[in-house]
Design an enzyme around this catalytic site. Sequence first.
Site, PDB file in Angstrom:
ATOM      1  N   GLU A 294      55.121  16.653  32.160  1.00 17.32           N
ATOM      2  CA  GLU A 294      55.638  17.899  32.742  1.00 17.32           C
ATOM      3  C   GLU A 294      54.571  18.713  33.468  1.00 17.32           C
ATOM      4  OE1 GLU A 294      58.872  19.069  29.348  1.00 17.32           O
ATOM      5  OE2 GLU A 294      56.797  19.686  29.018  1.00 17.32           O
ATOM      6  N   GLY A 296      53.060  21.331  35.937  1.00 18.49           N
ATOM      7  CA  GLY A 296      53.560  22.501  36.662  1.00 18.49           C
ATOM      8  C   GLY A 296      52.497  22.959  37.645  1.00 18.49           C
ATOM      9  N   ARG A 297      51.435  23.535  37.073  1.00 22.73           N
ATOM     10  CA  ARG A 297      50.335  24.066  37.870  1.00 22.73           C
ATOM     11  C   ARG A 297      49.812  23.067  38.919  1.00 22.73           C
ATOM     12  NH1 ARG A 297      46.810  27.950  35.734  1.00 22.73           N
ATOM     13  NH2 ARG A 297      47.621  27.392  33.682  1.00 22.73           N
ATOM     14  N   ARG A 334      47.034  37.452  37.094  1.00 21.69           N
ATOM     15  CA  ARG A 334      46.246  36.522  36.284  1.00 21.69           C
ATOM     16  C   ARG A 334      44.835  37.023  35.978  1.00 21.69           C
ATOM     17  NH1 ARG A 334      45.050  31.786  37.638  1.00 21.69           N
ATOM     18  NH2 ARG A 334      45.168  30.896  35.567  1.00 21.69           N
ATOM     19  N   TYR A 338      43.952  37.158  32.158  1.00 16.48           N
ATOM     20  CA  TYR A 338      42.940  36.232  31.617  1.00 16.48           C
ATOM     21  C   TYR A 338      41.621  36.203  32.380  1.00 16.48           C
ATOM     22  CZ  TYR A 338      47.584  33.751  31.796  1.00 16.48           C
ATOM     23  OH  TYR A 338      48.907  33.394  31.862  1.00 16.48           O
ATOM     24  N   CYS A 365      47.792  51.598  40.096  1.00  9.97           N
ATOM     25  CA  CYS A 365      47.131  52.643  39.328  1.00  9.97           C
ATOM     26  C   CYS A 365      46.727  52.093  37.970  1.00  9.97           C
ATOM     27  CB  CYS A 365      48.073  53.829  39.158  1.00  9.97           C
ATOM     28  SG  CYS A 365      48.447  54.534  40.750  1.00  9.97           S
ATOM     29  N   GLU A 366      45.679  51.310  37.994  1.00  5.49           N
ATOM     30  CA  GLU A 366      45.228  50.600  36.796  1.00  5.49           C
ATOM     31  C   GLU A 366      43.837  50.072  37.132  1.00  5.49           C
ATOM     32  OE1 GLU A 366      45.700  49.494  33.151  1.00  5.49           O
ATOM     33  OE2 GLU A 366      47.659  49.851  34.059  1.00  5.49           O
TER      34      GLU A 366
HETATM   35  C1  LIG Z   1      53.689  25.539  30.767  1.00  2.00           C
HETATM   36  C2  LIG Z   1      54.226  24.264  30.292  1.00  2.00           C
HETATM   37  C3  LIG Z   1      54.072  23.102  31.059  1.00  2.00           C
HETATM   38  C4  LIG Z   1      53.292  23.064  32.341  1.00  2.00           C
HETATM   39  O1  LIG Z   1      51.947  23.319  32.168  1.00  2.00           O
HETATM   40  P1  LIG Z   1      50.958  23.289  33.432  1.00  2.00           P
HETATM   41  O2  LIG Z   1      49.651  23.717  32.858  1.00  2.00           O
HETATM   42  O3  LIG Z   1      51.495  24.245  34.427  1.00  2.00           O
HETATM   43  O4  LIG Z   1      50.955  21.885  33.943  1.00  2.00           O
HETATM   44  C5  LIG Z   1      54.679  21.944  30.611  1.00  2.00           C
HETATM   45  N1  LIG Z   1      55.385  21.927  29.455  1.00  2.00           N
HETATM   46  C6  LIG Z   1      55.530  23.026  28.689  1.00  2.00           C
HETATM   47  C7  LIG Z   1      56.336  22.958  27.458  1.00  2.00           C
HETATM   48  C8  LIG Z   1      54.956  24.225  29.074  1.00  2.00           C
HETATM   49  O5  LIG Z   1      55.099  25.308  28.308  1.00  2.00           O
END
Ligand SMILES: *Cc1c(COP(=O)(O)O)cnc(C)c1O
Length: 441
Positions: A294, A296-297, A334, A338, A365-366
Site C-alpha cells: 500500500e 501512498g507517499r 507538515r 513534524y 497567525c501562529e
Molecule cells: C499511511 C498508510 C499507508 C501509506 O503509507 P505511505 O508512507 O504513505 O506509503 C499504507 N497503509 C496504511 C494502513 C497506512 O496507514
Amino acid sequence: MNTRPTLKVNDKGHLEIGGCDTVELVARFPTPVYVFDEQYIRDMCAVYRETIENEYGGNGLVLYASKAFSCKAVYKIVADEKIGCDVVSGGELYTALQAGFPADKIYMHGNNKLRQELCEALDCKIGAIVVDAYSELDMLDEMAGERGMVQDILIRVNPGVEAHTHHFIQTAKTDSKFGFSISDDTAEKITAYALQKKNLRLTGYHCHIGSQIFEKQSFTLAVDKMTDFMVRIRKDLNFTAKTLNLGGGYGVWYTDEDKKITPAGYAEYLKAIVAELKEKCAQYDFPLPYLVVEPGRSIVAEAGITLYTVGAIKEIPNVKKYVAVDGGMFDNPRYALYQSKYTALLAARADEKPEEIVTIAGKCCESGDIVCADVPLPAAKSGEILAVLSTGAYNYSMASNYNRNFIPGAVLAYKGNAEYIVKPQTYEDLTRNDLIPERLK
Ligand SMILES: *Cc1c(COP(=O)(O)O)cnc(C)c1O
C-alpha cells in the site's frame, strides 16, 4: 534537486513540471497552487504493478494509499493504471466511488470505523475491510448478516517492527492505537474470534510498519515476523492465511539529506520483499500468500510541488531572515506537525546558486507557521514565485481553512497541458455552511 524529464530546469532557467513552465502556469493558476506531474504518478503506479506481475506472477495487488492525496482525478489515474486503492474514511470511499473506482479493488482501513462508514463499504461491495477492533468484528458480522452477504476481512496486526527513515527497531510491546500484537497471544485471540463469525471471511493479515522508510531490511524483517506468525496460527488454529498485506512506507526525496530513488529503484523494495517471502514460505512449506502493498507517499509526494508568491521579507539582524509566502500551514502543516524538511527554489531563477539561508514563513497567525526552516535560496524579492518540491503527499490532504484562508487548487500537468483537478476555494465556499440563528438576526 531530484530532477527528471518531467521536473527540471528549462533553458530559460525556469522550473518546469509536466512540460509546463511554472512561471507561465501561475499566470493562469494563481498562487498558492499545488501542481502535479501526472506522468510521475503513472510511472510509480506502473512500476509497482509490474514488479508484482513480473516477480510474483501477478499473485497480488498494489493499493494506492489514498490518504496521501485524495481527489477524484487521482483515483481516475490510479484506476487507469490498474492498481487498487485503500481508503480510511467514508469521505475517501465516496470520492473514489464518485470517480468510478472499481469497489472490489478498494480496501478500507481505520482504527475506529463508524457504523455509517462500514455500511457504505458493505453497500458498495468493497474488496476487503481491514478490521482493527473486537467491536468492529461484531458490528460488521451483524451488518453483513442483515445484507445476506459474507464480507472479506483482514486483521490488522502489529508485527513489533517500527521503522522511520534511517532507523528501525524491534519491539516486543509497541504502544500503538493500531493493530493487535503478534508478540504475545493478542493477535491469535482475535483471529480465533474472527473465525467464528459466520458472515465474515478472514483472508489474512495486514501490517504497516511506519513511513518515510529507506531501509529494505525494515520490510524484510516485517516479512519474517509475519510469516512466523502465519505459520504459528496455522499450527495453533488450523487457519492458513491466504492474504498478506504489508502496508506502505517507502521513503521519498524531500531534501538532499534523503536518498534519491527513481521509479525503477522502488521496484527493488518489492523485489526484496518478494524474495524474502518466497524464501520464508519455502522454509515452512507455507503456500505463497496473495501479496498486497500500500504505497501512498512514494506515488504522489515527488509528483507534486507548491507554487507560492513571495510577500513580506523580514531580516532579524544576526538571527535569521524570514521570507513570507501567500500560503503556510493551511496548505502544508507538515513543518508545524513534524518539523519536516523541504527544498525551495525560485521558479524563474531555478538555475541560480543559493546565496543565503532563509526560513520560509506562512501567513497564519501562529509563530509555528513555517513552510520550511533554514533553506538555501538566492536573494528572493517580493513578488517572485517560490516553488517548494515534493509536496504531493500529505499536503492537500492535510490542508485546513485556518484563519479562513482558502485551501489552494490543484493543477494536473501532463505533456505541456495543465488544468485544475481541484478548484481553489472562494469566500463563498468558506461561508457555505455558516448559519445565523433567527434570534441573532
Ligand atoms: C499511511 C498508510 C499507508 C501509506 O503509507 P505511505 O508512507 O504513505 O506509503 C499504507 N497503509 C496504511 C494502513 C497506512 O496507514
